[in-house]
Motif scaffolding. Sequence first.
Motif, short mmCIF file in Angstrom:
data_model
loop_
_atom_site.label_atom_id
_atom_site.label_comp_id
_atom_site.label_asym_id
_atom_site.label_seq_id
_atom_site.Cartn_x
_atom_site.Cartn_y
_atom_site.Cartn_z
N LYS A 1 0.82 -1.21 0.00
CA LYS A 1 0.00 0.00 0.00
C LYS A 1 0.85 1.26 0.00
O LYS A 1 0.40 2.33 0.39
CB LYS A 1 -0.94 -0.02 1.19
N SER A 2 2.12 1.15 -0.44
CA SER A 2 3.01 2.31 -0.42
C SER A 2 2.48 3.44 -1.29
O SER A 2 2.62 4.60 -0.94
CB SER A 2 4.39 1.93 -0.93
N ALA B 1 0.01 5.47 0.48
CA ALA B 1 0.61 6.30 1.53
C ALA B 1 1.22 7.57 0.94
O ALA B 1 1.14 8.64 1.55
CB ALA B 1 1.68 5.50 2.28
N GLU C 1 -1.70 9.91 0.27
CA GLU C 1 -2.32 10.38 1.51
C GLU C 1 -1.44 11.36 2.28
O GLU C 1 -1.94 12.22 2.99
CB GLU C 1 -2.68 9.20 2.42
N HIS C 2 -0.13 11.21 2.16
CA HIS C 2 0.78 12.11 2.88
C HIS C 2 1.11 13.38 2.10
O HIS C 2 1.78 14.26 2.63
CB HIS C 2 2.09 11.39 3.24
N SER D 1 7.78 10.37 0.00
CA SER D 1 8.35 9.16 0.63
C SER D 1 9.56 9.50 1.48
O SER D 1 9.69 9.05 2.61
CB SER D 1 8.79 8.16 -0.44
N LEU E 1 8.28 6.99 4.24
CA LEU E 1 7.29 5.98 3.83
C LEU E 1 8.00 4.76 3.25
O LEU E 1 9.16 4.83 2.85
CB LEU E 1 6.33 6.57 2.80
N TYR F 1 -0.98 15.42 8.83
CA TYR F 1 -1.50 14.15 8.32
C TYR F 1 -2.34 13.44 9.37
O TYR F 1 -3.44 12.97 9.09
CB TYR F 1 -0.34 13.26 7.86
N GLY G 1 0.34 2.75 5.59
CA GLY G 1 1.70 2.92 5.08
C GLY G 1 2.73 3.34 6.12
O GLY G 1 3.92 3.30 5.86
N ILE G 2 2.27 3.76 7.30
CA ILE G 2 3.20 4.19 8.36
C ILE G 2 3.21 3.13 9.44
O ILE G 2 2.18 2.52 9.73
CB ILE G 2 2.70 5.52 8.95
N ARG H 1 -3.93 1.10 10.58
CA ARG H 1 -2.52 1.44 10.76
C ARG H 1 -1.69 0.15 10.87
O ARG H 1 -2.17 -0.84 11.41
CB ARG H 1 -2.33 2.27 12.03
#
Lengths: 262, 278
Positions: free
Chosen positions: A204-205, A208, A211-212, A228, A233, B92, B105-106, B135
Motif C-alpha cells: 500500500k506504499s 501512503a 495520503e501524505h 516518501s 514511507l 497528516y 503505510g506508516i 494502521r
Amino acid sequence: MPIFEKSSESSVTRAIISQFAKDMDGFADTDVIIIGGGPSGLMAARDLALKKVRVLVVERNNYLGGGFWIGGFLMNTITIRAPAQKVLDELGVKYKMYEKGLYMTPGPLACSKLISAACEAGVSILNMASFDDVVLREKNRVAGAVVNWTPVGALPRNITCVDPVALESKLIIDATGHEATVVRKLEERGLIKVPGFGAMWVEKSEDAVVEHTGFCHPGLIVTGMAVSTTFGLPRMGPTFGSMLLSGRRGADVAYKYLKGKK
Amino acid sequence: MSPTSTSRARSKELLAVEVLLPENHEIKNLRSIKPFVSSLFPTVKVEMRPSIGEQVEDEQMEAVASSLASARVKDPTRSEQDFEPMYGELDYERRVLEGEARAGGILYDGRILEDIFSKILRPKVDRASIVLTDRLVSTFSRDDLRHHLRTIVCGFPSIVSLPGIVEAPAKPREYYLIKQKLELQGAGELRIEQLKSSFKGRFLDYDDARTIEVVKGLVFQAVMFHLTLEPFCEKRGCRLFNAHWQEDLIRSQITSAKLCKDHTRQLKALSSCPSIAW
C-alpha cells in the motif's frame, strides 16, 4: 526564391532576450513555484494553472518529465494502477490493460502529453535552472526559491562566481523526487528532520504517498517521491499512478490554501 | 497496561465488549463480528462503535494528532524513537482523525498506540475495548532487538491491525525469493499478480473475502486476553494460535477455525460465566 522570410541575427537575439526578460519579470513574484518537472510536479502545475493560479516550474535539466520517460529497469513501458488511468484519459494518452486494475502505456507518449498539457494550461517553465536555497519569512515560512543556472553548479568556483537570484512566491512545491531537495535544504538549516525512505516494503506504499501529500512545513508542500523521503514511507516499485495523483492532491492542497488566503 | 475501574464490585465479570471500527472501512462484513462474539459470550453486551478518530473531542484533536505523530517507528532497530514530529506529520494525523485522509503505510509502535487509545477510551475492567485499525503496528522484540509487525497487540485496549493481517505473518519463503528475482529484472510490478496467483490460497491478500474470519479470530484472542491475560495457544490448529506465518494463520483461523480441546473446555466455562481471572 528562399523558403524562409528574411530576418537579421540581431532581431533573433532581441526576440530571445526581450521575451525571456519579460518572462523573468513575471517569475520574480508568482503564486506557486514548483521545484522539479517530473510527473508529480507537472501534474500539480497543470491542475493549478487550469484554475488560473500563476505557476512556475523550475527544472534543473534541459528536458522536462523526470523519470516519466521510462519505466523500471530502463524499459520505456509505464505502468499505472487504477484509478490513475483516469488521468491518462484526461490527458488523451492511449493505454492498454495488462490485467484488471493495471494499465500500460509507452513512456514517451505519456510524458510528452503531460508536458504538453502543462504548457497548454499556462504553466511557466524555467529549465536548466537549479534550486539553490529557500526564501524564508516570518516564523521560517517558506516564501520563495533561490535559483541559479544549472551549468554554474557544474563549473569550478575559481572560474564561475555567479550569484543566484531569488524568486518570491506564496507557496513552494517540492517535486524533486527522492532527493527532496527543498526539504533537505530546510533540514540543513535545522528546521526539519527527514527520516528518508522507510525500511519496509508494503503493497500500500502508493496509497501512503498520495495520503501524505501536503504541507510538510509552513509554505512548503511535498509531492511525488519527495513525500516518501520526507515522511519515511515504505519503498515502492516503478509505478507512476501515485506520482500523478500525488501531484493532483498537491495542487488541491495548494489551491485551498491560496483560496483561503484571499 | 493499567485498566481503570469505576466499580470494584462489578470488576470480576466481563459485562461488555466494544469493538471500534477501522478508519477506512475496507473489509466487508465487519458488522458480523458482533453476532460472532455474542455467540461465544452470550451474557456479554457487544457494541460496534465508530473509529477511534470519531471518539476524539475537538479540543483534544491537536494533542492526539501530536501523540500519534510521535508514535511512528522510523528506525525499526531502536526500541524508543527520539524525534520531534514534523509539521506535515501532525497535519497528516489530524486529517486522518478527521476522516480527510486515509490511514496506512506508516508503522506505529503498538505500545504507544495502546497508551494513546487508552486515554481516549478510558477502558474499564468489566469492558473489553478492541480497536480495529488500518494502521500498521509493531512491537519491539527483546529477542532480536528490532520492531516486528503485528496482527494484534493485546492490551487495554487491544489493537487489531487490519493491514497487519496481510503484511505481518510471513508469506512462503519461495514467494519472497521469486519476487526478489522479478524485481531485479524490473518486472516486479507487472508480474506481481501472476506471482500471487501461483501461490493462491497460501497467503491472504488485500481484498480477500476470508479476512473477516481472521479479524473475528483476533477479536476473540483480544477478549481472551481481557479475561485471562493469556490470549494465545501453542497448538497450530487452535483459533488462539499466534501465527507468524500466513499458512499458519489461514489454518488456525480459516481452515480449522476451531479451538483445541483445552480451550474448548475453557470457553465453555467462560461462556456461561465470563469471569476475569486477574
